[in-house]
Motif scaffolding. Structure first.
Motif, mmCIF file in Angstrom:
data_model
loop_
_atom_site.group_PDB
_atom_site.id
_atom_site.type_symbol
_atom_site.label_atom_id
_atom_site.label_comp_id
_atom_site.label_asym_id
_atom_site.label_seq_id
_atom_site.Cartn_x
_atom_site.Cartn_y
_atom_site.Cartn_z
ATOM 1 N N HIS A 27 0.838 -1.190 0.000
ATOM 2 C CA HIS A 27 0.000 0.000 0.000
ATOM 3 C C HIS A 27 0.880 1.250 0.000
ATOM 4 O O HIS A 27 1.954 1.262 0.616
ATOM 5 C CB HIS A 27 -0.911 -0.003 1.229
ATOM 6 C CG HIS A 27 -1.995 1.021 1.190
ATOM 7 N ND1 HIS A 27 -1.800 2.336 1.562
ATOM 8 C CD2 HIS A 27 -3.308 0.935 0.817
ATOM 9 C CE1 HIS A 27 -2.929 3.009 1.427
ATOM 10 N NE2 HIS A 27 -3.864 2.183 0.980
ATOM 11 N N GLN A 30 2.263 2.343 3.348
ATOM 12 C CA GLN A 30 3.067 1.428 4.161
ATOM 13 C C GLN A 30 4.546 1.747 3.951
ATOM 14 O O GLN A 30 5.292 1.024 3.271
ATOM 15 C CB GLN A 30 2.725 -0.022 3.819
ATOM 16 C CG GLN A 30 1.311 -0.397 4.259
ATOM 17 C CD GLN A 30 0.882 -1.775 3.812
ATOM 18 O OE1 GLN A 30 1.108 -2.192 2.687
ATOM 19 N NE2 GLN A 30 0.235 -2.502 4.730
ATOM 20 N N ARG A 89 -1.653 2.959 7.208
ATOM 21 C CA ARG A 89 -2.965 3.159 6.585
ATOM 22 C C ARG A 89 -3.915 3.768 7.615
ATOM 23 O O ARG A 89 -3.947 3.365 8.767
ATOM 24 C CB ARG A 89 -3.514 1.829 6.086
ATOM 25 C CG ARG A 89 -2.794 1.279 4.870
ATOM 26 C CD ARG A 89 -3.264 -0.127 4.546
ATOM 27 N NE ARG A 89 -2.831 -1.071 5.572
ATOM 28 C CZ ARG A 89 -3.222 -2.344 5.629
ATOM 29 N NH1 ARG A 89 -4.095 -2.804 4.735
ATOM 30 N NH2 ARG A 89 -2.766 -3.140 6.582
ATOM 31 N N GLY A 94 -8.049 3.161 3.291
ATOM 32 C CA GLY A 94 -7.685 1.758 3.446
ATOM 33 C C GLY A 94 -7.294 1.347 4.841
ATOM 34 O O GLY A 94 -6.888 0.204 5.069
#
Length: 258
Positions: A27, A30, A89, A94
């Motif tokens: 992601h 991250q 996140r 998300g």
């Protein structure tokens, strides 16, 4: 200084680019930014203090990211500390439980792998990041030497009861059936770090996260060092150059034990 002035003083600082960024997942959020120790002249130097992992606040929402703590990360690196500024996140992009909590654990592991120096790092968090730091340190096997929580959301149940930031706790955990159980599982008051020293800095004039939350945590967790900062609001302790930020530096550079 008013609350608005404190906020403007921090958010008005220009972001400072890291020396390096490491991804710990697929992601885009991250990530961990690394700020490496520097001498007064700006040259790289060997670590002169503990490794530090920073977690930013913003009531766990995507509208707030790690960049507003980058001046603090750079200021700590300028004092010789290896610093990792972790992103995670967040609600609206998300995140939310349990993914946000899992990201903090993964980001901490990445920081330990990538930062120079030895020993378990200090886990420092501001506001919602303080909540995440306290929660992460309570996980079995957490590689943390101690926690420094600044204006933390240290009592999640009380924060929910107060409806802080328009119901941010329910947004994080998901409202509806099972909220009581999810709240208990994510509340630092219910899950204190075992054997990990905890220091809390909290301004008496904090209008975003009431000092009451830190007092309640300290009352439930014997051995917690709670330092109340008279006349200080929510943002000054993480704003380089402010007197209360010098207090934060002092506590990071002065190790304590249980």
């Amino acid at each position: 200084m008013s609350a608005a002035d404190e906020e403007a003083a921090l958010l008005g600082l220009a972001p400072v680019a890291p020396d390096r960024t490491v991804a710990y997942g697929p992601h885009p959020d991250q990530l961990v930014d690394l700020y490496l120790p520097r001498a007064d002249g700006g040259a790289r130097t060997a670590p002169a203090g503990p490794r530090v992992v920073l977690l930013h606040g913003g009531f766990w929402r995507a509208a707030y990211d790690r960049r507003h703590l980058s001046p603090l990360a750079a200021a700590l690196a300028a004092r010789g500390l290896p610093v990792a500024l972790a992103e995670y996140r967040r609600v609206g992009a998300g995140g939310g439980a349990p993914g946000t909590f899992e990201d903090v654990t993964a980001g901490l592991a990445a920081a330990v792998r990538e930062l120079p120096g030895e020993g378990a790092p200090v886990l420092a968090g501001h506001s919602a990041g303080g909540h995440l730091a306290l929660l992460a340190a309570a996980r079995p096997g957490a590689a943390v030497s101690r926690v420094l929580a600044v204006s933390p959301v240290a009592d999640l149940a009380r924060a929910h009861a107060l409806g802080l930031s328009g119901g941010a706790v329910a947004e994080l955990l998901g409202d509806g059936p099972g909220l009581t159980e999810r709240l208990a599982a994510a509340d630092p008051v219910r899950r204190p770090p075992a054997g990990v020293p905890v220091t809390i800095l909290h301004g008496t004039d904090d209008g975003d996260v009431p000092l009451e939350l830190s007092r309640r945590y300290a009352a439930h967790r014997p051995g917690t060092e709670l330092h109340e900062l008279p006349g200080v609001g929510h943002y000054a302790p993480v704003t380089p150059g402010s007197p209360s930020c010098h207090t934060l530096f002092r506590h990071l550079l002065s190790p304590r034990s249980t």
